[in-house]
Write an enzyme that holds these catalytic residues in place. Sequence first.
Site, short mmCIF file in Angstrom:
data_model
loop_
_atom_site.label_atom_id
_atom_site.label_comp_id
_atom_site.label_asym_id
_atom_site.label_seq_id
_atom_site.Cartn_x
_atom_site.Cartn_y
_atom_site.Cartn_z
N ARG A 255 -13.19 -3.48 37.65
CA ARG A 255 -14.42 -4.01 38.22
C ARG A 255 -15.13 -4.85 37.15
NH1 ARG A 255 -13.88 1.30 39.95
NH2 ARG A 255 -13.71 1.53 42.22
N LYS A 282 -17.32 4.06 38.62
CA LYS A 282 -17.92 4.27 39.94
C LYS A 282 -17.62 5.66 40.46
CE LYS A 282 -18.09 2.18 44.56
NZ LYS A 282 -17.57 1.08 45.41
N HIS A 344 -14.11 -9.85 41.16
CA HIS A 344 -13.65 -8.68 41.90
C HIS A 344 -12.42 -9.02 42.76
CE1 HIS A 344 -14.96 -4.56 43.16
NE2 HIS A 344 -14.13 -4.82 44.16
N ARG A 347 -8.89 -7.73 42.05
CA ARG A 347 -8.52 -6.38 42.46
C ARG A 347 -7.77 -6.43 43.79
NH1 ARG A 347 -10.78 -2.17 40.10
NH2 ARG A 347 -11.19 -0.95 42.00
N HIS A 370 -9.35 3.98 42.77
CA HIS A 370 -9.81 4.24 44.14
C HIS A 370 -9.68 5.70 44.52
CE1 HIS A 370 -9.31 -0.14 45.77
NE2 HIS A 370 -10.43 0.05 45.11
N TYR A 380 -7.69 16.72 34.13
CA TYR A 380 -6.25 16.80 33.90
C TYR A 380 -5.50 15.57 34.40
CZ TYR A 380 -7.40 21.71 33.19
OH TYR A 380 -7.95 22.87 32.72
#
Length: 413
Positions: A255, A282, A344, A347, A370, A380
């Site tokens: 981003r 985000k 953007h 992406r 996402h 983890y």
Amino acid sequence: MEGSFMALTIREIDTARPTTKQYKLADSKGLCLLVVPSGVKLWRWRYRFEGKEKMMAFGEYPEVGLKEARELHSEARKQWSAGIDPMAERKAVVEAKQNEERGQQRQAENSFESIARDWWKWWHVGKSPRHAETVMLRLEADVFPAYGHKDMEKVTPMDIRDVMLGVEGRGSRDVAKRIHETTGQIFRYAIAHGKATRNPAADFKPRDILLQAKSENFARVDVKDLPELLAKMDDYWGDAITRFALKLVAYTFVRTSELIEAPWPEFDLNNAVWVIPPERMKMGTTHIVPLSRQAVEVLRALKLLTGNGRLLFPGAMDKTKPMSNNTILGALYRLGYKDRMTGHGFRGLASTILNENEFDEAHVEMQLAHLKRNKVAAAYNHAKYLKQRTVMMQWWADYLDAQLALGRKSLAA
């Protein structure tokens, strides 16, 4: 005992001198001035109530003058004549006032604003200073004026709703949603600390009152137009730092805000990895970006320009703050891609091209950050598929270089 004495005069009071023993100067109806050996002169009234003799004080002369002492005495006598003990009544008034002040203090300590500031002090630790400051400024600008003064238990869902609708009305729907989220966090904090018993923000969701948002589609070129775009970006005639930003946003497809706000300590160029901490993501979880050979080369060149500072992309005026979020967008506009491409947009291009070239969707989505992960799993899993993603990111950089070569041939033709 009230006796009938001549009323005192100011002259008598002022000329009264102390002796080795205290004595009284009598005024009318039982009021007297007690002169003690130290020279202090005290207003007193001796009276009987329910068979008990009592002495009421009205203060010290000259702080309490003769006229004021008589007025206080007169009011006390009215209460006494009405069957009310004036000393007990005065004590009750003082206690009531103290109770009211204590109640006001408790209310102030338990007001939404007070609890919100306590929450912020606890919450902002580990958050980026810029984000934490924005959250507090939002509370101070919109929330505190509306219900900051209210006791936590008296804030209603309607209070929250009204603020949100007002913010939405000025065209800030996203801010309205964040106000709802932050208010809910504050109430959960208050409940956990015994300062509230319920969370009124939990009674409704933003979508229950806010207008439906238009779907946000970030402009991006078609895949077939990518070669020409890359060639024009490579020849960008503007600021060198901006040209490096264009290259890195293409190679890493993070981003835009994650790139321009990045500090140098997040990068390990020797191991070709970039680790973005959760407070800058985000999704709120650590994100690893494997760096292709090309990305490392760009970063090493950029380090010669901005490596003495903290930020990769410092602002033009204030080097302690990142460049404007519109810098990359403005550069693309100058290259002729207004309303056709955004930072953007890389992406979306990466997602389309990588999936079309049979890279595992889970690997692509993980690299796009996402995939939603809870905090326990994130501890983890932030390195999940790292080997596969490293291979994928190098393929992507090689693909872009191949497309750049095609673009150069096309422009030269």
